[in-house]
Design an enzyme around this catalytic site. Structure first.
Site, short mmCIF file in Angstrom:
data_model
loop_
_atom_site.label_atom_id
_atom_site.label_comp_id
_atom_site.label_asym_id
_atom_site.label_seq_id
_atom_site.Cartn_x
_atom_site.Cartn_y
_atom_site.Cartn_z
N CYS A 170 0.85 -1.20 0.00
CA CYS A 170 0.00 0.00 0.00
C CYS A 170 0.88 1.24 0.00
O CYS A 170 1.81 1.34 0.80
CB CYS A 170 -0.89 -0.01 1.23
SG CYS A 170 -1.96 1.44 1.33
N HIS A 183 -9.20 -3.68 -2.03
CA HIS A 183 -8.22 -2.94 -1.23
C HIS A 183 -8.59 -1.45 -1.17
O HIS A 183 -8.61 -0.85 -0.07
CB HIS A 183 -6.83 -3.15 -1.85
CG HIS A 183 -5.71 -2.41 -1.18
ND1 HIS A 183 -4.64 -3.04 -0.58
CD2 HIS A 183 -5.48 -1.07 -1.04
CE1 HIS A 183 -3.82 -2.12 -0.08
NE2 HIS A 183 -4.30 -0.92 -0.35
N GLU A 184 -8.89 -0.87 -2.33
CA GLU A 184 -9.22 0.57 -2.36
C GLU A 184 -10.56 0.84 -1.69
O GLU A 184 -10.73 1.86 -1.00
CB GLU A 184 -9.23 1.10 -3.80
CG GLU A 184 -7.95 0.89 -4.60
CD GLU A 184 -6.69 1.35 -3.89
OE1 GLU A 184 -6.78 2.25 -3.03
OE2 GLU A 184 -5.61 0.80 -4.17
N HIS A 228 -10.20 1.33 1.88
CA HIS A 228 -9.70 2.66 2.26
C HIS A 228 -10.85 3.65 2.49
O HIS A 228 -10.75 4.52 3.35
CB HIS A 228 -8.78 3.24 1.17
CG HIS A 228 -7.36 2.77 1.27
ND1 HIS A 228 -6.58 3.01 2.37
CD2 HIS A 228 -6.58 2.10 0.39
CE1 HIS A 228 -5.36 2.49 2.17
NE2 HIS A 228 -5.34 1.93 0.97
ZN LIG Z 1 -3.76 1.02 0.10
#
Ligand SMILES: [Zn+2]
Length: 196
Positions: free
Chosen positions: A101, A145-146, A149
């Site tokens: 990341c 993954h995004e 966030h």
């Molecule tokens: Zn990330």
């Protein structure tokens, strides 16, 4: 257009609630998207980025697994922009892929994360057109993954075996081109339709 600083874990902006985008013609929103694209393309290993990672608390992320010396044709996808995304289905089948990341030690640390193999995400693109995308491989992985966030979740919270953490040199030497990582990263499906 600007390459922006990728803010680092510990910065409260990574944990701030992200705003829903309501005005797709807002110059500020267009600027955030342009800056996300410029920033992703400035780093070879970066294949996705969310708005909070450049300090902009909107529900926006982009993905672009580009063709590089580390990534061949069956793991490549075009640039996609996701505004106000929602993952609506997850497969029961899961895969383990090493993730890193840009907001965690500037992308210098990688660890194995188990996530659903295939997902369907609904979002709007930069023109405000709603679409639905069903995909697998590294594309489904970077989307998840995004998406995390936008909920203030870092990949490190989801690492399945902390004894297997590696730095970027070992990742590139031992993991990136491994059979397991490559097989799990192949994109066999990326079906996109517009909803409106
Ligand atoms: Zn990330």
């Amino acid at each position: 257009m600007a390459i922006r600083e990728t803010i680092q874990v510990g910065d409260p902006r990574l944990k701030t609630r992200n705003k829903t985008v309501t005005d797709f013609s807002d110059p500020k929103i267009k600027q955030v998207i342009e800056d996300l694209i410029d920033t992703v393309r400035s780093k070879e290993l970066l294949i996705g980025l969310s708005a909070p990672q450049i300090g902009e608390n909107y529900k926006i992320f982009i993905t672009e697994p580009r063709e590089t010396k580390f990534r061949t044709g069956d793991q490549v996808d075009e640039l996609r922009v996701y505004i106000n995304p929602k993952i609506v289905t997850y497969s029961s089948e899961e895969t383990i892929i090493y993730e890193g990341c840009g907001s965690f030690l500037n992308g210098q640390l990688f660890g194995p994360v188990k996530r659903p193999k295939e997902i369907t995400v609904e979002a709007s693109d930069q023109s405000g057109n709603q679409f639905q995308l069903t995909c697998d491989g590294i594309l489904a992985r970077v989307i998840q993954h995004e998406y995390d966030h936008l909920d203030g979740i870092e990949f490190i919270e989801k690492v399945s075996d902390y004894k297997k953490l590696v730095n970027v040199d070992f990742y590139l030497k031992d993991i990136k081109m491994s059979k397991e990582q490559n097989e799990a990263s192949v994109i066999t499906k990326k079906d996109a339709v517009f909803l409106s």
